[in-house]
Design a protein around this motif. Sequence first.
Motif, PDB file in Angstrom:
ATOM      1  N   ASP A 258      -5.471  20.663  -6.159  1.00  0.00           N
ATOM      2  CA  ASP A 258      -4.828  21.980  -6.225  1.00  0.00           C
ATOM      3  C   ASP A 258      -3.415  21.900  -6.803  1.00  0.00           C
ATOM      4  N   TYR A 259      -2.738  20.781  -6.585  1.00  0.00           N
ATOM      5  CA  TYR A 259      -1.441  20.586  -7.233  1.00  0.00           C
ATOM      6  C   TYR A 259      -1.211  19.097  -7.446  1.00  0.00           C
ATOM      7  N   GLU A 260      -0.253  18.807  -8.320  1.00  0.00           N
ATOM      8  CA  GLU A 260       0.013  17.415  -8.682  1.00  0.00           C
ATOM      9  C   GLU A 260       0.708  16.681  -7.546  1.00  0.00           C
TER      10      GLU A 260
ATOM     11  N   GLY B  62       3.754  12.323   3.821  1.00  0.00           N
ATOM     12  CA  GLY B  62       3.040  13.559   4.118  1.00  0.00           C
ATOM     13  C   GLY B  62       2.379  13.559   5.481  1.00  0.00           C
ATOM     14  N   GLY B  63       2.199  14.779   6.014  1.00  0.00           N
ATOM     15  CA  GLY B  63       1.435  14.957   7.252  1.00  0.00           C
ATOM     16  C   GLY B  63       2.159  14.595   8.522  1.00  0.00           C
ATOM     17  N   THR B  64       3.509  14.682   8.526  1.00  0.00           N
ATOM     18  CA  THR B  64       4.254  14.260   9.721  1.00  0.00           C
ATOM     19  C   THR B  64       4.944  15.412  10.444  1.00  0.00           C
ATOM     20  N   GLY B  65       4.663  16.646  10.049  1.00  0.00           N
ATOM     21  CA  GLY B  65       5.273  17.793  10.709  1.00  0.00           C
ATOM     22  C   GLY B  65       4.474  18.274  11.906  1.00  0.00           C
ATOM     23  N   PRO B  66       4.783  19.480  12.407  1.00  0.00           N
ATOM     24  CA  PRO B  66       4.099  20.005  13.584  1.00  0.00           C
ATOM     25  C   PRO B  66       2.868  20.860  13.276  1.00  0.00           C
ATOM     26  N   ALA B  67       2.562  21.079  11.986  1.00  0.00           N
ATOM     27  CA  ALA B  67       1.416  21.927  11.639  1.00  0.00           C
ATOM     28  C   ALA B  67       0.114  21.320  12.162  1.00  0.00           C
ATOM     29  N   LEU B  68      -0.883  22.175  12.328  1.00  0.00           N
ATOM     30  CA  LEU B  68      -2.148  21.730  12.921  1.00  0.00           C
ATOM     31  C   LEU B  68      -2.804  20.609  12.122  1.00  0.00           C
TER      32      LEU B  68
ATOM     33  N   ILE C 274       5.387  -6.601  -7.599  1.00  0.00           N
ATOM     34  CA  ILE C 274       4.635  -5.794  -6.635  1.00  0.00           C
ATOM     35  C   ILE C 274       3.234  -5.502  -7.153  1.00  0.00           C
ATOM     36  N   GLY C 275       2.254  -5.770  -6.318  1.00  0.00           N
ATOM     37  CA  GLY C 275       0.894  -5.311  -6.566  1.00  0.00           C
ATOM     38  C   GLY C 275       0.655  -4.075  -5.720  1.00  0.00           C
ATOM     39  N   PHE C 276       0.572  -2.922  -6.358  1.00  0.00           N
ATOM     40  CA  PHE C 276       0.420  -1.666  -5.616  1.00  0.00           C
ATOM     41  C   PHE C 276      -1.045  -1.376  -5.318  1.00  0.00           C
ATOM     42  N   GLU C 277      -1.277  -0.832  -4.130  1.00  0.00           N
ATOM     43  CA  GLU C 277      -2.593  -0.303  -3.743  1.00  0.00           C
ATOM     44  C   GLU C 277      -2.388   1.173  -3.414  1.00  0.00           C
ATOM     45  N   PRO C 278      -2.525   2.082  -4.396  1.00  0.00           N
ATOM     46  CA  PRO C 278      -2.284   3.505  -4.150  1.00  0.00           C
ATOM     47  C   PRO C 278      -3.520   4.221  -3.612  1.00  0.00           C
ATOM     48  N   ARG C 279      -3.280   5.182  -2.730  1.00  0.00           N
ATOM     49  CA  ARG C 279      -4.356   6.009  -2.192  1.00  0.00           C
ATOM     50  C   ARG C 279      -3.857   7.451  -2.060  1.00  0.00           C
ATOM     51  N   LEU C 280      -4.680   8.407  -2.460  1.00  0.00           N
ATOM     52  CA  LEU C 280      -4.394   9.831  -2.298  1.00  0.00           C
ATOM     53  C   LEU C 280      -5.527  10.419  -1.469  1.00  0.00           C
ATOM     54  N   ILE C 281      -5.217  10.827  -0.242  1.00  0.00           N
ATOM     55  CA  ILE C 281      -6.264  11.221   0.701  1.00  0.00           C
ATOM     56  C   ILE C 281      -5.892  12.520   1.419  1.00  0.00           C
ATOM     57  N   PRO C 282      -6.884  13.213   1.990  1.00  0.00           N
ATOM     58  CA  PRO C 282      -6.601  14.459   2.713  1.00  0.00           C
ATOM     59  C   PRO C 282      -6.055  14.210   4.117  1.00  0.00           C
ATOM     60  N   ASP C 283      -5.611  15.302   4.736  1.00  0.00           N
ATOM     61  CA  ASP C 283      -5.081  15.252   6.105  1.00  0.00           C
ATOM     62  C   ASP C 283      -6.235  15.161   7.105  1.00  0.00           C
TER      63      ASP C 283
ATOM     64  N   GLY D 158       0.832  -1.192   0.000  1.00  0.00           N
ATOM     65  CA  GLY D 158       0.000   0.000   0.000  1.00  0.00           C
ATOM     66  C   GLY D 158       0.865   1.240   0.000  1.00  0.00           C
ATOM     67  N   ILE D 159       0.564   2.198  -0.862  1.00  0.00           N
ATOM     68  CA  ILE D 159       1.267   3.479  -0.875  1.00  0.00           C
ATOM     69  C   ILE D 159       0.224   4.576  -0.734  1.00  0.00           C
ATOM     70  N   VAL D 160       0.441   5.453   0.243  1.00  0.00           N
ATOM     71  CA  VAL D 160      -0.572   6.442   0.609  1.00  0.00           C
ATOM     72  C   VAL D 160       0.063   7.827   0.642  1.00  0.00           C
ATOM     73  N   SER D 161      -0.454   8.731  -0.175  1.00  0.00           N
ATOM     74  CA  SER D 161      -0.014  10.125  -0.137  1.00  0.00           C
ATOM     75  C   SER D 161      -1.090  10.929   0.581  1.00  0.00           C
ATOM     76  N   ILE D 162      -0.668  11.665   1.600  1.00  0.00           N
ATOM     77  CA  ILE D 162      -1.614  12.362   2.474  1.00  0.00           C
ATOM     78  C   ILE D 162      -1.401  13.866   2.323  1.00  0.00           C
ATOM     79  N   SER D 163      -2.367  14.528   1.706  1.00  0.00           N
ATOM     80  CA  SER D 163      -2.248  15.960   1.444  1.00  0.00           C
ATOM     81  C   SER D 163      -3.614  16.541   1.125  1.00  0.00           C
ATOM     82  N   ASP D 164      -4.008  17.570   1.852  1.00  0.00           N
ATOM     83  CA  ASP D 164      -5.263  18.252   1.551  1.00  0.00           C
ATOM     84  C   ASP D 164      -5.262  18.804   0.130  1.00  0.00           C
ATOM     85  N   ARG D 165      -4.194  19.510  -0.222  1.00  0.00           N
ATOM     86  CA  ARG D 165      -4.158  20.213  -1.511  1.00  0.00           C
ATOM     87  C   ARG D 165      -4.031  19.263  -2.694  1.00  0.00           C
TER      88      ARG D 165
END
Length: 198
Positions: A26-28, A80-86, A47-56, A14-21
Amino acid sequence: MTNTAHAYAPVKIGIVSISDRASSGDYEDKGLPALHDWLKRALHNPIGFEPRLIPDDKERISATLIELVNLGCSLVLTTGGTGPALRDVTPEATLAVADKEMPGFGEQMRQISLRFVPTAILSRQVAVIRGKSLIINLPGQPKAIAETLEGLKNADGTPQVPGIFTAVPYCIDLIDGPYLETRPEVCKAFRPKTAVRS
């Protein structure tokens, strides 16, 4: 063992990109291609990939991780989503679904990143085991993804600082997953001699 693809155990990742924008268009998104390309370079296994693009969103992230584990993904990598931002809640969402925490992965990722930027101490990546799956939070930038997975090398190509993926195949062995075989020129997996298969 021959060098044909069918000689290696297939693996579902599983590969998961976590980004609101990125998830709203809003961007690629660059996280999923970076994960996909690095894993294809690093592993002999089909490899059998299971991709997901989801918001924070914490609940959405946790639900996605559970879904991927239930689909049989032996490895789940998030970016994505591992910093100190809210809105950065990936570590909390990951820990919420954990059976066991694997703190060494996060510690090593920060050690690698600190060689480039002092703000690496602000990163909060975690790794956990859920069932028979290893879940790892990675940084958000493609360059940092490759550096933390692959490690750092000297000019002659010899390893300088081990990347975290060096330990991933043996970890997956220990939780009864498929036998992952890496390409040593990208990232040489380490196993005790008693765990190496001919």
